[in-house]
Design an enzyme around this catalytic site. Structure first.
Site, mmCIF file in Angstrom:
data_model
loop_
_atom_site.group_PDB
_atom_site.id
_atom_site.type_symbol
_atom_site.label_atom_id
_atom_site.label_comp_id
_atom_site.label_asym_id
_atom_site.label_seq_id
_atom_site.Cartn_x
_atom_site.Cartn_y
_atom_site.Cartn_z
ATOM 1 N N GLU A 318 0.833 -1.135 -0.260
ATOM 2 C CA GLU A 318 0.362 -0.409 0.005
ATOM 3 C C GLU A 318 0.838 1.212 -0.356
ATOM 4 O O GLU A 318 0.327 2.499 -1.060
ATOM 5 C CB GLU A 318 -0.766 -0.195 1.035
ATOM 6 C CG GLU A 318 -1.938 1.100 1.559
ATOM 7 C CD GLU A 318 -2.444 0.983 2.194
ATOM 8 O OE1 GLU A 318 -3.675 2.370 2.518
ATOM 9 O OE2 GLU A 318 -2.243 0.206 3.099
ATOM 10 N N HIS A 411 -28.403 -8.722 -35.390
ATOM 11 C CA HIS A 411 -27.328 -7.753 -35.615
ATOM 12 C C HIS A 411 -26.891 -7.505 -36.157
ATOM 13 O O HIS A 411 -26.582 -6.104 -36.790
ATOM 14 C CB HIS A 411 -26.211 -7.939 -34.605
ATOM 15 C CG HIS A 411 -25.704 -7.642 -32.809
ATOM 16 N ND1 HIS A 411 -26.759 -8.368 -32.353
ATOM 17 C CD2 HIS A 411 -25.695 -6.632 -31.622
ATOM 18 C CE1 HIS A 411 -26.587 -8.200 -31.105
ATOM 19 N NE2 HIS A 411 -25.862 -7.095 -30.840
#
Length: 438
Positions: A318, A411
């Site tokens: 971190e 489509h």
């Protein structure tokens, strides 16, 4: 790779079992709050915080709390707020809306918009986290979030006055005197007159973190957070006493906060191992420091700086400090961390409190795929496209063929419709469906 652990963590197994218990408790609380709403929140607030008053901080009470904050404290909070806001605004301006014409008649673009509502959790257990209020609220404000709710657990008859002042200065629109899982749920579900949060941010204990994790999907979150992690990378030029002080400063977060040293110098490593307990003894909470160092502290010795980079990127810490020669080399070669602190002049406390970068950062190796909280977390990148009729000659033809390659007839026909409508005299050398007009 040649590495040696000069100090290993001694934490016992059982973390997974504890995580499972936490998950079960939080799941039950969230389900209860979903079912009973504000009544359930009131019950949990009385149970965990001994609180039975109003949750929404009134303007009158806020003014009283602010009045009680010493001016010197206000000045420091104001300074930190300016740094955090300026950095967040620069982040915001680095992401822009644009449009480009990729082909004749084809205009693609992106719009960058802030989300509508954010919930900012500010811890209030062992410490009064005024800086956390700035980190979350000021960053959301810089992004342009319209509705910001901030919350923090009360202690006695109010939340901490300095935290209240920080929330106010940073731009919170609404403040809840509430903490824990029930506070996270209240912001997520829009209880007590609030808006449903689109994102929940801010650090908290294991229960708060788990509540955010379980709500992820219904709302966005900043990071998957665990106990604070800090690592120092050091070579032979580093001052062992500086390393020890900085590791101890971060072990203060809690007995399960890992602190690590990655180094190419055995002399530095051995000396740090001697010094950390001594520096820890000078702390008012020495037992916390000793537990974190004993159970989670590690010291790893490597032969080369390249090996240190590999180890560091594996841990993806971190907070990562570099106390070495050639800082530019380290900046260019390290890739996995939450935030990077270069040189002896840069301690993690600066980033935690006032330098301007955000201290809400990824833990548990999440730095491999995610950065920390930033202004972009509060913004959406929305794409646009506009194709002219003429552009359909190419794009609808390609769209139709790819769709049929994939087996998606519907489509394909959406493109075919435009081909036959815009180019009625055209002969096609691929299948084009002639849709009947109704």
């Amino acid at each position: 790779m040649t590495i040696r652990h000069l100090k290993l963590a001694e934490a016992a197994d059982g973390v997974a079992e504890e995580d499972q218990r936490t998950t079960a408790i939080v799941q039950d609380m969230l389900q209860d709050i979903r079912s009973r709403g504000e009544d359930a929140v009131c019950m949990y607030a009385e149970k965990f915080d001994n609180w039975s008053g109003d949750f929404v901080l009134s303007e009158e009470k806020l003014a009283t709390l602010i009045e009680s904050v010493p001016q010197s404290v206000k000045d420091d909070i104001d300074f930190a707020h300016r740094q955090i806001r300026r950095f967040a605004e620069a982040q915001r301006d680095s992401l822009t809306s644009f449009e480009i014409e990729t082909e004749p008649g084809v205009v693609l673009g992106q719009r960058v918009l802030p989300i509508d509502a954010a919930g900012c959790y500010v811890p209030g257990g062992r410490y009064a986290h005024a800086a956390s209020a700035l980190m979350s609220v000021a960053t959301a404000k810089a992004a342009g979030v319209k509705h910001i709710t901030a919350c923090s657990p009360p202690r006695g008859d109010s939340i901490n006055p300095a935290v209240a002042y920080a929330m106010h200065v940073a731009g919170a629109d609404r403040i809840l005197e509430m903490g824990g899982v029930h506070a996270v749920a209240s912001m997520a579900f829009g209880l007590f007159g609030g808006r449903e949060a689109d994102i929940l941010v801010g650090p908290g204990n294991a229960f708060v973190a788990e509540a955010k994790r379980l709500l992820f999907g219904q709302v966005g979150i900043d990071v998957f957070a665990g106990p604070t992690e800090s690592a120092v990378i050091a070579d032979h030029t580093a001052d062992p006493m500086t390393i020890a002080v900085d590791l101890v400063s971060q072990a203060e977060h809690g007995p399960n906060s890992p602190v690590w040293l990655f180094t190419t110098s055995e002399e530095v490593a051995r000396r740090v191992i001697e010094l950390v307990p001594l520096v820890g003894n000078d702390m008012p909470n020495a037992e916390v420091i000793h537990a974190a160092w004993r159970d989670y502290g590690e010291v790893i010795l490597c032969d080369t700086r390249e090996e240190v980079v590999q180890i560091s990127d594996q841990y993806a810490c971190e907070h990562l400090q570099v106390l070495c020669e050639d800082l530019e080399w380290w900046k260019q070669n390290l890739g996995n961390y939450g935030s990077l602190f270069l040189g002896e002049g840069s301690t993690v406390t600066h980033g935690d409190k006032c330098s301007g970068t955000n201290h809400i950062l990824p833990t548990k190796r999440a730095g491999r795929y995610s950065g920390g909280l930033n202004v972009h977390k509060f913004m959406k990148v929305l794409t646009t496209q506009q194709l002219s009729a003429e552009a359909n000659l190419k794009f609808s033809a390609i769209g139709s063929r790819i769709s049929r390659t994939e087996g998606m007839e519907g489509h394909a026909r959406a493109c075919d419709w435009r081909l036959t409508k815009y180019f009625p005299e055209q002969d096609w050398d691929f299948p084009v469906y002639a849709q009947k007009r109704y």
